[in-house]
Design a protein around this motif. Structure first.
Motif, short mmCIF file in Angstrom:
data_model
loop_
_atom_site.label_atom_id
_atom_site.label_comp_id
_atom_site.label_asym_id
_atom_site.label_seq_id
_atom_site.Cartn_x
_atom_site.Cartn_y
_atom_site.Cartn_z
N ILE A 24 0.88 -1.17 0.00
CA ILE A 24 0.00 0.00 0.00
C ILE A 24 0.92 1.22 0.00
O ILE A 24 1.66 1.46 0.96
N ILE A 25 0.87 1.97 -1.09
CA ILE A 25 1.77 3.11 -1.28
C ILE A 25 0.92 4.38 -1.30
O ILE A 25 0.00 4.50 -2.11
N MET A 26 1.26 5.32 -0.41
CA MET A 26 0.50 6.57 -0.35
C MET A 26 1.46 7.75 -0.45
O MET A 26 2.55 7.73 0.13
N LYS A 27 1.03 8.76 -1.17
CA LYS A 27 1.81 9.99 -1.32
C LYS A 27 1.43 10.95 -0.19
O LYS A 27 0.29 11.39 -0.10
N LEU A 28 2.40 11.26 0.66
CA LEU A 28 2.18 12.17 1.78
C LEU A 28 2.79 13.53 1.47
O LEU A 28 3.64 13.66 0.58
N GLU A 29 2.35 14.54 2.22
CA GLU A 29 2.80 15.91 1.99
C GLU A 29 3.44 16.47 3.26
O GLU A 29 3.02 16.13 4.37
N GLN A 30 4.41 17.31 3.06
CA GLN A 30 5.03 18.02 4.18
C GLN A 30 5.48 19.39 3.71
O GLN A 30 5.79 19.59 2.53
N TYR A 31 5.49 20.32 4.66
CA TYR A 31 5.87 21.69 4.34
C TYR A 31 7.34 21.89 4.68
O TYR A 31 7.79 21.62 5.80
N ASN A 32 8.11 22.33 3.69
CA ASN A 32 9.53 22.65 3.87
C ASN A 32 9.65 24.16 4.08
O ASN A 32 9.51 24.95 3.14
N TYR A 33 9.88 24.57 5.33
CA TYR A 33 9.93 26.00 5.62
C TYR A 33 11.21 26.64 5.08
O TYR A 33 11.26 27.85 4.87
N ARG A 34 12.26 25.85 4.84
CA ARG A 34 13.48 26.42 4.27
C ARG A 34 13.25 26.86 2.82
O ARG A 34 13.71 27.92 2.41
N GLU A 35 12.56 26.00 2.05
CA GLU A 35 12.28 26.31 0.65
C GLU A 35 10.93 26.98 0.46
O GLU A 35 10.61 27.39 -0.66
N ASP A 36 10.12 27.05 1.53
CA ASP A 36 8.77 27.63 1.46
C ASP A 36 7.95 26.96 0.37
O ASP A 36 7.38 27.62 -0.51
N GLN A 37 7.86 25.62 0.44
CA GLN A 37 7.09 24.88 -0.55
C GLN A 37 6.63 23.56 0.04
O GLN A 37 7.16 23.08 1.05
N ILE A 38 5.61 22.97 -0.63
CA ILE A 38 5.09 21.67 -0.23
C ILE A 38 5.89 20.58 -0.92
O ILE A 38 6.08 20.62 -2.14
N GLU A 39 6.36 19.62 -0.16
CA GLU A 39 7.10 18.49 -0.69
C GLU A 39 6.29 17.22 -0.53
O GLU A 39 5.47 17.10 0.39
N TYR A 40 6.56 16.25 -1.43
CA TYR A 40 5.83 14.98 -1.42
C TYR A 40 6.80 13.86 -1.07
O TYR A 40 7.92 13.79 -1.57
N ILE A 41 6.34 13.00 -0.20
CA ILE A 41 7.09 11.80 0.17
C ILE A 41 6.13 10.61 0.08
O ILE A 41 4.91 10.79 0.03
N THR A 42 6.66 9.43 0.03
CA THR A 42 5.83 8.23 -0.06
C THR A 42 6.04 7.36 1.18
O THR A 42 7.13 7.31 1.75
N LYS A 43 4.97 6.70 1.55
CA LYS A 43 5.01 5.76 2.67
C LYS A 43 4.38 4.45 2.21
O LYS A 43 3.36 4.46 1.50
N GLN A 44 4.99 3.34 2.61
CA GLN A 44 4.52 2.02 2.19
C GLN A 44 4.16 1.18 3.41
O GLN A 44 4.79 1.27 4.46
N ALA A 45 3.13 0.37 3.20
CA ALA A 45 2.75 -0.66 4.17
C ALA A 45 2.52 -1.96 3.40
O ALA A 45 2.16 -1.92 2.21
N TYR A 46 2.74 -3.09 4.05
CA TYR A 46 2.68 -4.37 3.35
C TYR A 46 1.63 -5.26 4.00
O TYR A 46 1.49 -5.29 5.23
N GLN A 47 0.92 -6.00 3.12
CA GLN A 47 -0.04 -6.99 3.56
C GLN A 47 0.10 -8.25 2.71
O GLN A 47 0.40 -8.16 1.51
N ALA A 48 -0.14 -9.40 3.35
CA ALA A 48 -0.05 -10.66 2.61
C ALA A 48 -1.28 -10.85 1.72
O ALA A 48 -2.41 -10.57 2.15
N LEU A 49 -1.04 -11.28 0.49
CA LEU A 49 -2.14 -11.61 -0.43
C LEU A 49 -2.44 -13.09 -0.29
O LEU A 49 -1.74 -13.94 -0.85
N SER A 50 -3.47 -13.41 0.50
CA SER A 50 -3.83 -14.80 0.76
C SER A 50 -5.33 -14.98 0.57
O SER A 50 -6.13 -14.52 1.41
N PRO A 51 -5.76 -15.58 -0.54
CA PRO A 51 -7.20 -15.77 -0.77
C PRO A 51 -7.88 -16.64 0.28
O PRO A 51 -9.10 -16.63 0.41
#
Length: 474
Positions: free
Chosen positions: A201-228
């Protein structure tokens, strides 16, 4: 400092920022006392102050001075969050290297249901992978809404609560689009029996960089087993962050951002019948789904709020001023040196007035103020223990003569002495003594209004060269 050229010593005296006022009358025309040592300290303090000033301004311009950040967490009764394309993706790491999400010969079909206030108002949307992103499916643009208001609301102002239900099912033709098809049932059954790794599960997260005065994007992943074999129901709770930014240079200037800060998973094992009942209840239809896993995507009503106040010009100048004050601790050293040198010079000059022969004697001291002998043989003969002791004692007496009360005392003795020898009347008439100012060279020199003191017999001819001769000696 005595070894420095005279012009350099004068220049350092002019640069001296820590001159001290002269509390007594001296033969110097200036009202302040400066020294070359204090001038060097002034240069050092000024250079350090300017260098630090430039350094802090550079750090401020680069955003390296930390802002003031206040963070708190609060529950939101109503909030909306816009989602971009592929904001959240599901990617399968399959050792069998068989893409089950492909449009043709599809094996597993992710169905996206839009749920408004626990009602499915539109048909499910099937999601497929493509050639550029195999094994991956992503959500399209949309809006998530949390609405926990316990009162009647205006639908134009407040939208109903909305979340997404994503169900992974074995492919059924009734949910496919026109340009897609399912794999054969044998292929599907065989795929369900095999091991297929993890679903990321990959989601695009946002954070504010006060040094550059802009919104930056980072990704976070979580894993789950695919078991029918075991069906999992997972809540994906998205956490928001509100940024209240004050980036004014002098005055307040508020800017607000609402970002997606994080997400977390809540897992629960369910059976296939339960998931079918949930979908049927939301849609009021009897739906048959051979589900593998399901995800409910929602907004968490607990929101983090950050108050960021960027460093203002006044704060930067105050910061610079506090450090410069530390640098200017050198001032106290310079003032101490000037006070000490002034005292030594005044003592020496007064002592030489009373004892002119001391002008021919060189007096040198070490860093602790102790008199040290001279290599010259003539001078070494003078530097006896008795001389040093008497010289130090006379210096103390000379310093006492600098006191104003002592000066007044000496003048009063002179006045009483004149009164005794010339009489009170003659001394009083001295107030009218003086000469007439000559406006040009042709003017006849007037007789002065001086009073001759006949009692002494000391009257003599008046000077004819320069009437200011005596005045200029003062």
């Amino acid at each position: 400092m005595a070894t420095l050229p005279k012009q350099l010593r004068n220049l350092l005296k002019q640069i001296d920022l820590f001159s001290i006022p002269v509390p007594v009358l001296t033969d110097d025309a200036t009202s302040k006392y400066s020294s070359p040592s204090s001038g060097i300290i002034s240069i050092l303090a000024s250079v350090l102050s300017l260098a630090y000033f430039a350094y802090v301004l550079s750090e401020w311009a680069s955003g390296n001075i930390l802002p003031t950040i206040t963070s708190n967490q609060s529950a939101q009764a109503y909030s909306e969050q816009e989602l971009e394309d592929n904001f959240i993706q599901f990617k399968l790491a399959d050792p069998a290297n068989s893409d089950p999400f492909q449009r043709n010969n599809n094996i597993i079909t992710p169905l996206l249901f839009v749920v408004d206030n626990y009602e499915i108002a539109s048909p499910p949307l099937p999601l497929f992978s493509d050639d550029e992103n195999p094994f991956t499916v992503g959500l399209n643009k949309g809006t998530l809404i949390v609405n926990n208001l316990n009162q009647n609301i205006d639908e134009q102002s407040f939208k109903p609560q909305r979340n997404y239900l994503l169900v992974f099912i074995q492919c059924l033709d009734q949910y496919l689009e026109e340009n897609s098809n399912c794999a054969s049932q044998e292929v599907i059954d065989q795929y369900m029996k095999e091991y297929h790794g993890f679903l990321s599960i990959i989601m695009k997260l946002e954070q504010y960089n006060y040094r550059e005065d802009q919104i930056e994007y980072i990704t976070k992943q979580a894993y789950q087993a695919l078991s029918p074999t075991y069906i999992q129901y997972t809540q994906i709770a998205i956490q928001q962050k509100a940024i209240n930014l004050d980036n004014g240079l002098l005055f307040q200037n508020q800017v607000t951002f609402k970002l997606i800060n994080d997400f977390y998973l809540i897992n629960q094992s369910i059976d296939n019948q339960y998931l079918q009942n949930i979908v049927s209840t939301f849609s009021n239809q009897n739906i048959k789904l051979n589900a593998i896993m399901a995800y409910q995507i929602r907004i968490d009503n607990l929101q983090i709020s950050d108050r960021i106040i960027m460093p203002k010009l006044s704060a930067v100048l105050a910061y610079i001023g506090s450090i410069v004050q530390v640098i200017f601790m050198l001032k106290y050293l310079a003032v101490f040196i000037n006070n000490h040198n002034l005292k030594v010079e005044m003592q020496t000059q007064i002592l030489q007035i009373y004892y002119p022969n001391l002008k021919n004697i060189i007096i040198k001291r070490n860093y602790f103020g102790k008199i040290i002998p001279i290599n010259d043989n003539n001078q070494q003969e003078i530097y006896t223990e008795t001389f040093v002791k008497q010289y130090e004692e006379h210096l103390d007496i000379a310093f006492k003569k600098l006191r104003l009360i002592n000066i007044i005392y000496e003048l009063s003795r002179i006045e009483l002495l004149l009164e005794k020898h010339f009489g009170l009347e003659n001394v009083s008439e001295c107030n009218q003594m003086g000469s007439t100012f000559q406006f040009n060279s042709n003017d006849k020199k007037n007789e002065s209004a001086r009073v001759s003191m006949l009692s002494t017999g000391n009257s003599g001819p008046q000077p004819t060269d320069d009437i200011f001769k005596l005045f200029n000696k003062s």
